[in-house]
Design an enzyme around this catalytic site. Structure first.
Site, PDB file in Angstrom:
ATOM      1  N   HIS A 193       0.854  -1.188   0.000  1.00  0.00           N
ATOM      2  CA  HIS A 193       0.000   0.000   0.000  1.00  0.00           C
ATOM      3  C   HIS A 193       0.889   1.236   0.000  1.00  0.00           C
ATOM      4  O   HIS A 193       1.739   1.388   0.883  1.00  0.00           O
ATOM      5  CB  HIS A 193      -0.902   0.001   1.231  1.00  0.00           C
ATOM      6  CG  HIS A 193      -1.864  -1.140   1.279  1.00  0.00           C
ATOM      7  ND1 HIS A 193      -3.144  -1.049   0.783  1.00  0.00           N
ATOM      8  CD2 HIS A 193      -1.732  -2.411   1.741  1.00  0.00           C
ATOM      9  CE1 HIS A 193      -3.761  -2.207   0.955  1.00  0.00           C
ATOM     10  NE2 HIS A 193      -2.926  -3.052   1.538  1.00  0.00           N
ATOM     11  N   HIS A 235      -8.393  -8.211  -0.987  1.00  0.00           N
ATOM     12  CA  HIS A 235      -8.033  -8.712   0.331  1.00  0.00           C
ATOM     13  C   HIS A 235      -9.111  -9.692   0.794  1.00  0.00           C
ATOM     14  O   HIS A 235     -10.302  -9.366   0.794  1.00  0.00           O
ATOM     15  CB  HIS A 235      -7.943  -7.571   1.336  1.00  0.00           C
ATOM     16  CG  HIS A 235      -6.749  -6.681   1.168  1.00  0.00           C
ATOM     17  ND1 HIS A 235      -6.404  -6.121  -0.041  1.00  0.00           N
ATOM     18  CD2 HIS A 235      -5.820  -6.255   2.071  1.00  0.00           C
ATOM     19  CE1 HIS A 235      -5.316  -5.381   0.121  1.00  0.00           C
ATOM     20  NE2 HIS A 235      -4.945  -5.442   1.389  1.00  0.00           N
ATOM     21  N   GLU A 240      -7.812 -12.836   5.572  1.00  0.00           N
ATOM     22  CA  GLU A 240      -6.874 -12.314   6.566  1.00  0.00           C
ATOM     23  C   GLU A 240      -7.563 -12.341   7.931  1.00  0.00           C
ATOM     24  O   GLU A 240      -7.076 -12.962   8.873  1.00  0.00           O
ATOM     25  CB  GLU A 240      -6.448 -10.899   6.209  1.00  0.00           C
ATOM     26  CG  GLU A 240      -5.486 -10.251   7.199  1.00  0.00           C
ATOM     27  CD  GLU A 240      -5.198  -8.791   6.879  1.00  0.00           C
ATOM     28  OE1 GLU A 240      -4.228  -8.260   7.452  1.00  0.00           O
ATOM     29  OE2 GLU A 240      -5.944  -8.178   6.088  1.00  0.00           O
ATOM     30  N   ASP A 277       3.179  -5.418   2.759  1.00  0.00           N
ATOM     31  CA  ASP A 277       1.896  -4.815   3.092  1.00  0.00           C
ATOM     32  C   ASP A 277       2.044  -3.315   3.401  1.00  0.00           C
ATOM     33  O   ASP A 277       1.853  -2.479   2.535  1.00  0.00           O
ATOM     34  CB  ASP A 277       1.256  -5.568   4.261  1.00  0.00           C
ATOM     35  CG  ASP A 277      -0.255  -5.389   4.346  1.00  0.00           C
ATOM     36  OD1 ASP A 277      -0.818  -4.715   3.482  1.00  0.00           O
ATOM     37  OD2 ASP A 277      -0.868  -5.937   5.288  1.00  0.00           O
ATOM     38  N   ASP A 278       2.380  -2.991   4.632  1.00  0.00           N
ATOM     39  CA  ASP A 278       2.588  -1.604   5.087  1.00  0.00           C
ATOM     40  C   ASP A 278       3.860  -1.603   5.939  1.00  0.00           C
ATOM     41  O   ASP A 278       3.781  -1.547   7.179  1.00  0.00           O
ATOM     42  CB  ASP A 278       1.396  -1.121   5.911  1.00  0.00           C
ATOM     43  CG  ASP A 278       0.079  -1.271   5.171  1.00  0.00           C
ATOM     44  OD1 ASP A 278      -0.222  -0.405   4.339  1.00  0.00           O
ATOM     45  OD2 ASP A 278      -0.635  -2.269   5.423  1.00  0.00           O
TER      46      ASP A 278
END
Length: 345
Positions: free
Chosen positions: A32, A210, A213, A291-292
């Site tokens: 992201h 997504h 998760e 991811d981040d």
């Protein structure tokens, strides 16, 4: 380097192999853009614009959050300092510099018109031009290739997603190569967003979302059936249903796995409990991403090292992961061939 993981190896040889693994060329498919912003970059932007960022940072300067919902709030608060196309040009450069330093040669970034112009098409085009400019600059100076995957935000709702999908469809091409969905998986259902995914598909965009998760394997089934995606963001809880796992293998679906993220957010208690190795052993196509990364105190080289130490993966295993990632990328075939060449494939 290929070796029997059970073969005895000296500590010096092992640490040397770890360094080789960290230095391998890498492909990242689940990143992201705003979530990859270095904390110092966001603090500096906030100071320049006199925007208060109360509660966004810990005393040590890292991002502060307690759980996944709080993480989303912190993410959106940090993003509030990014207000112009120039801000996003600078952000894109900062993120690509970090990725390139970790050996990433190709990256796909999730970017959302919701944060880039409020979902308005003409404003989105200006932000997109700025990000592409930074991408071209980084390609020349850092040797990293970036492509964009436009992403709607699940907890913003289906109506807003339609505006996002229109932005994606109107700018689809050699740089905007995909469409996906992030945000709070516990809000609504995948099928609520089918119209937006159909719009993106008709524009020629590849699809990801997504799923699996926070919700269990049924969420992955819903994504595959209702949105007809090619890749699944995370998808790790598919391991709880071997029938689903077998279907993912049979149909060739690719999971964008983010081990460090899953552990930091508490999906799994530690990396040893993470199912990436079980999924891979059963034949699922898995990739590795961050991811981040600054939120989760990780980077691509760290992900590689941590997986190597936990599961005794050698360099050949990571080369296989990188090839799988390149083959699953949403880019055109000319770009894919160039990436595979850089991987030595």
């Amino acid at each position: 380097m290929t070796r029997d993981p059970n073969e005895p190896i000296s500590r010096d040889e092992y640490e040397y192999e770890i360094e080789l693994i960290r230095a391998l060329p890498k492909v990242e498919l689940h990143l992201h853009l705003e979530g990859a912003a270095p904390p110092g970059f966001i603090r500096s932007m906030g100071k320049q614009k006199s925007i208060r960022l109360d509660g966004v940072f810990n005393p040590d300067g890292s991002y502060a959050f307690r759980d996944f919902p709080h993480f989303l709030r912190t993410y959106e608060a940090a993003t509030s300092v990014l207000k112009t196309p120039e801000d996003y040009r600078r952000l894109t450069l900062a993120v690509l510099e970090e990725s390139a330093a970790n050996g990433v040669v190709y990256s796909e970034c999730f970017i959302s018109p919701d944060f880039c112009g409020g979902g308005e098409l003409n404003a989105w085009r200006e932000y997109l031009d700025a990000m592409r400019e930074a991408s071209d600059e980084a390609g020349k100076s850092l040797g990293i290739t970036l492509r964009g995957v436009v992403t709607c935000v699940r907890h913003f709702g289906p109506d807003q997603a339609k505006r996002t999908a229109l932005c994606a469809a109107e700018t689809a091409g050699d740089w905007i190569v995909g469409f996906g969905m992030g945000g709070d998986e516990n809000r609504g259902s995948q099928k609520d967003f089918a119209y937006s995914f159909d719009m993106a598909r008709e524009a020629g965009l590849a699809l990801t979302t997504h799923a699996g998760e926070w919700r269990g394997p049924r969420e992955v089934e819903d994504a595959v059936r209702d949105l007809r995606v090619q890749r699944i963001g995370h998808g790790v809880r598919a391991i709880e249903d071997f029938r689903l796992v077998d279907n993912l293998v049979e149909k060739g679906f690719v999971l964008e796995v983010c081990p460090g993220s899953n552990v930091t957010l508490g999906v799994y208690p530690n990396l040893a409990a993470h199912p990436i190795e079980k999924l891979r052993e059963r034949g699922v196509k898995v990739t590795v991403s961050t991811d981040d990364p600054p939120f989760f105190h990780t980077a691509m080289a760290d992900e590689y090292e941590n997986l190597a130490r936990t599961f005794r993966w050698d360099a050949a295993r990571f080369a296989e992961i990188a090839r799988t990632s390149a083959e699953a990328a949403f880019c055109d075939e000319t770009t894919r061939a160039a990436v595979l060449k850089r991987l030595g494939a």
